[in-house]
Design a protein around this motif. Sequence first.
Motif, PDB file in Angstrom:
ATOM      1  N   SER A 108      31.692  11.404 -45.511  1.00 19.53           N
ATOM      2  CA  SER A 108      31.556  12.822 -44.994  1.00 19.53           C
ATOM      3  C   SER A 108      29.940  12.727 -44.454  1.00 19.53           C
ATOM      4  O   SER A 108      29.120  12.088 -44.697  1.00 19.53           O
ATOM      5  CB  SER A 108      31.806  13.640 -45.951  1.00 19.53           C
ATOM      6  N   LYS A 109      30.067  14.129 -43.492  1.00 16.19           N
ATOM      7  CA  LYS A 109      28.685  14.430 -42.942  1.00 16.19           C
ATOM      8  C   LYS A 109      27.485  14.628 -44.190  1.00 16.19           C
ATOM      9  O   LYS A 109      26.384  14.336 -43.886  1.00 16.19           O
ATOM     10  CB  LYS A 109      29.059  15.706 -42.258  1.00 16.19           C
ATOM     11  N   GLU A 110      28.052  15.211 -45.130  1.00 18.40           N
ATOM     12  CA  GLU A 110      27.230  15.523 -46.500  1.00 18.40           C
ATOM     13  C   GLU A 110      26.606  14.342 -46.996  1.00 18.40           C
ATOM     14  O   GLU A 110      25.429  14.261 -47.188  1.00 18.40           O
ATOM     15  CB  GLU A 110      27.999  16.413 -47.520  1.00 18.40           C
ATOM     16  N   GLU A 111      27.439  13.313 -47.096  1.00 20.63           N
ATOM     17  CA  GLU A 111      27.081  12.226 -47.725  1.00 20.63           C
ATOM     18  C   GLU A 111      26.184  11.302 -46.710  1.00 20.63           C
ATOM     19  O   GLU A 111      25.233  10.800 -47.130  1.00 20.63           O
ATOM     20  CB  GLU A 111      28.276  10.974 -47.866  1.00 20.63           C
ATOM     21  N   MET A 112      26.404  11.368 -45.550  1.00 19.25           N
ATOM     22  CA  MET A 112      25.547  10.805 -44.431  1.00 19.25           C
ATOM     23  C   MET A 112      23.978  11.342 -44.475  1.00 19.25           C
ATOM     24  O   MET A 112      23.221  10.974 -44.620  1.00 19.25           O
ATOM     25  CB  MET A 112      25.961  11.296 -42.860  1.00 19.25           C
ATOM     26  N   ILE A 113      24.038  13.077 -44.465  1.00 19.05           N
ATOM     27  CA  ILE A 113      22.774  13.554 -44.576  1.00 19.05           C
ATOM     28  C   ILE A 113      21.975  13.437 -46.038  1.00 19.05           C
ATOM     29  O   ILE A 113      20.834  12.955 -46.145  1.00 19.05           O
ATOM     30  CB  ILE A 113      23.045  15.088 -44.461  1.00 19.05           C
TER      31      ILE A 113
ATOM     32  N   ASP B 218      19.981  10.714 -33.175  1.00 20.61           N
ATOM     33  CA  ASP B 218      18.821  11.260 -33.762  1.00 20.61           C
ATOM     34  C   ASP B 218      19.613  11.751 -35.100  1.00 20.61           C
ATOM     35  O   ASP B 218      20.733  12.420 -35.088  1.00 20.61           O
ATOM     36  CB  ASP B 218      18.542  12.464 -32.951  1.00 20.61           C
ATOM     37  N   LYS B 219      19.134  12.002 -36.166  1.00 17.35           N
ATOM     38  CA  LYS B 219      19.573  12.484 -37.543  1.00 17.35           C
ATOM     39  C   LYS B 219      20.068  13.950 -37.290  1.00 17.35           C
ATOM     40  O   LYS B 219      21.219  14.297 -37.828  1.00 17.35           O
ATOM     41  CB  LYS B 219      18.559  12.548 -38.591  1.00 17.35           C
ATOM     42  N   LYS B 220      19.495  14.699 -36.556  1.00 13.43           N
ATOM     43  CA  LYS B 220      19.794  16.201 -36.512  1.00 13.43           C
ATOM     44  C   LYS B 220      21.331  16.210 -35.636  1.00 13.43           C
ATOM     45  O   LYS B 220      21.841  17.082 -35.863  1.00 13.43           O
ATOM     46  CB  LYS B 220      18.817  16.885 -35.577  1.00 13.43           C
ATOM     47  N   GLU B 221      21.644  15.168 -34.888  1.00 16.82           N
ATOM     48  CA  GLU B 221      22.779  15.076 -34.518  1.00 16.82           C
ATOM     49  C   GLU B 221      24.124  15.037 -35.414  1.00 16.82           C
ATOM     50  O   GLU B 221      25.579  15.442 -35.043  1.00 16.82           O
ATOM     51  CB  GLU B 221      23.195  14.105 -33.432  1.00 16.82           C
ATOM     52  N   ILE B 222      23.994  14.794 -36.587  1.00 16.62           N
ATOM     53  CA  ILE B 222      25.193  14.656 -37.561  1.00 16.62           C
ATOM     54  C   ILE B 222      25.762  16.079 -37.877  1.00 16.62           C
ATOM     55  O   ILE B 222      27.138  15.994 -37.862  1.00 16.62           O
ATOM     56  CB  ILE B 222      24.530  14.175 -39.133  1.00 16.62           C
ATOM     57  N   ASN B 223      25.116  17.168 -37.706  1.00 22.21           N
ATOM     58  CA  ASN B 223      25.839  18.466 -38.112  1.00 22.21           C
ATOM     59  C   ASN B 223      26.576  18.766 -37.026  1.00 22.21           C
ATOM     60  O   ASN B 223      27.665  19.595 -37.090  1.00 22.21           O
ATOM     61  CB  ASN B 223      24.605  19.595 -37.926  1.00 22.21           C
ATOM     62  N   THR B 224      26.575  18.288 -35.553  1.00 19.03           N
ATOM     63  CA  THR B 224      27.030  18.959 -34.231  1.00 19.03           C
ATOM     64  C   THR B 224      28.259  17.657 -34.077  1.00 19.03           C
ATOM     65  O   THR B 224      28.954  17.910 -33.041  1.00 19.03           O
ATOM     66  CB  THR B 224      26.155  19.004 -33.280  1.00 19.03           C
ATOM     67  N   TYR B 225      27.990  16.538 -34.799  1.00 22.54           N
ATOM     68  CA  TYR B 225      29.143  15.368 -34.409  1.00 22.54           C
ATOM     69  C   TYR B 225      30.629  16.028 -34.901  1.00 22.54           C
ATOM     70  O   TYR B 225      30.835  16.528 -35.937  1.00 22.54           O
ATOM     71  CB  TYR B 225      28.845  14.262 -35.187  1.00 22.54           C
ATOM     72  N   LYS B 226      31.542  15.590 -33.913  1.00 25.22           N
ATOM     73  CA  LYS B 226      32.686  15.887 -34.206  1.00 25.22           C
ATOM     74  C   LYS B 226      33.801  14.618 -34.457  1.00 25.22           C
ATOM     75  O   LYS B 226      33.414  13.675 -33.735  1.00 25.22           O
ATOM     76  CB  LYS B 226      33.306  16.766 -32.946  1.00 25.22           C
ATOM     77  N   GLY B 227      34.615  14.699 -35.364  1.00 24.48           N
ATOM     78  CA  GLY B 227      35.309  13.536 -35.674  1.00 24.48           C
ATOM     79  C   GLY B 227      35.161  12.861 -36.962  1.00 24.48           C
ATOM     80  O   GLY B 227      34.125  13.099 -37.575  1.00 24.48           O
ATOM     81  N   LYS B 228      35.969  12.020 -37.505  1.00 28.75           N
ATOM     82  CA  LYS B 228      35.760  11.320 -38.598  1.00 28.75           C
ATOM     83  C   LYS B 228      34.743  10.222 -38.283  1.00 28.75           C
ATOM     84  O   LYS B 228      34.639   9.646 -37.444  1.00 28.75           O
ATOM     85  CB  LYS B 228      37.295  10.655 -39.051  1.00 28.75           C
ATOM     86  N   LEU B 229      34.010   9.938 -39.615  1.00 29.11           N
ATOM     87  CA  LEU B 229      33.068   8.712 -39.682  1.00 29.11           C
ATOM     88  C   LEU B 229      33.586   7.512 -40.646  1.00 29.11           C
ATOM     89  O   LEU B 229      34.100   7.854 -41.760  1.00 29.11           O
ATOM     90  CB  LEU B 229      31.794   9.278 -39.755  1.00 29.11           C
ATOM     91  N   ASN B 230      33.274   6.493 -40.503  1.00 30.48           N
ATOM     92  CA  ASN B 230      33.416   5.366 -41.238  1.00 30.48           C
ATOM     93  C   ASN B 230      32.115   4.923 -41.579  1.00 30.48           C
ATOM     94  O   ASN B 230      31.295   4.717 -40.576  1.00 30.48           O
ATOM     95  CB  ASN B 230      34.414   4.240 -40.787  1.00 30.48           C
ATOM     96  N   LEU B 231      31.760   4.285 -42.752  1.00 31.25           N
ATOM     97  CA  LEU B 231      30.545   3.629 -42.920  1.00 31.25           C
ATOM     98  C   LEU B 231      30.595   2.286 -42.698  1.00 31.25           C
ATOM     99  O   LEU B 231      31.562   1.379 -43.065  1.00 31.25           O
ATOM    100  CB  LEU B 231      30.262   4.024 -44.518  1.00 31.25           C
TER     101      LEU B 231
END
Length: 456
Positions: A52-57, A77-90
């Motif tokens: 999740s974005k929360e875990e990323m941050i 850039d780290k600040k782009e996490i909040n505006t990123y759309k779509g699912k994320l895999n680690l």
Amino acid sequence: METTIGYKYLRLIPNPKFNLWDVKRYRKSSSLTFENVVRLSDILTPYKNNVSKEEMIENDWQIIKKINFGGELFLRDKKEINTYKGKLNLVPENALIYSKINVRYGCIYFNEKGSKPFGVSTEYPTFLFDETKINGFFLKKVLRSEEFKKLLNTKTSGISKARVKQDEFLSIEIPLPSLDEQDIIIKAYQEEILKAKKLELKSKKIKHKIEKYFLDELGIVKPNEALKVKTGLSYVNYDTLSKWSIDHINKRNKGIDISKSKYNKEKIKDLILFFEGGKTPSKSRKDFWGGDIFWTSPKDFTNKTILDKAIDTITQLALRDAGVKLFPKGTILSVFRSGILKHSFPTVITEIETTINQDLKAYSLNEELINKYYYLYFVNIFKSYVLLNASKKSVTVESINTEDFLDLQIPIPPISKQQVIVKKINDLQSTIKRNKTYSKSLQQQAEQEFEKAIFN
């Protein structure tokens, strides 16, 4: 075995290799031959861990931006996490990923052990492997080899954005010697690459030496010493005030401070004999293009200070009817309109006669006052001085303000001193060129030795 029947071919596929009903995969044969063959599906384990974005941050992780053709990873850039759309895999440490769209160009990355995890979209399949059997650097290097890029290109599917799907990627066979042999091969490769990088580092140090030499010889202040943040009132010397403009006053002498130079200073406009722009002949007139007259544009400036050719050419008819001018050898050309002006001010001296496009300016200097090579080195080495004091912003593309450029001042030592400076810089530039040539040779040799070690 192939049997020819007219213009068509029958191909017999060995049963062990026939694992999917897909004509394309069997239509093209590979010239690769090697021992210790394994299929990627036998050594790579697909890994998918949604994050999740929360875990990323919380964990201070970043999102992938791209893998370039050199196999280097770039993160957003780290600040782009909040505006990123779509699912994320680690992507964890000790994992291999590839770009579905650009894997055939070498976009494969190994996140080595001890490296920070990062997030990717589904466009980047992720795999784990047994590190007691596989050297990750070896695996990445094999898959980024020129022969495997060709093979991966046959695995694409789709029309608008051809991709290499995960099952296609995993169907590839590669050579996999023992871990000890992998370690030996990759160590030999990395030793050669390290030698090449040391030469590149030496070249960078020489570039800094050139800049310091120039600064010391002219008595001008280094950029980091010239740029000091001040608050409150700012006093401007009346003698140096040439224009009633706040922007002009604020920009004066940024980048380097030439006010304390050992020598007199002259404005560029007082040093030039002519200064002209270019033009593009009509693209719809085929009879204007492909002739024997060079037509120079910003794309011809890459890594050059001496221009000996141009990519495009025009005809004598274009020269006569399109209103373009042919400039003689020894003309100075500078890029005045291009995105490259964000970080560079490309300037060259021509060794050819050439016409130019509208993004360039052509000019010559009064060589009784200034050596043209001295000028060339000055504007190339102190490009920030030109950009900070003469560039203008646009919604479309960066450009140089002609009036501000012509008002720029340059320290002018005696011609004899200019010649000494030019000779010294020429010698140092020659050393850089030799280092680059040798570095490139070492890298090519490393690639050849690596492929020789794994391919028959």
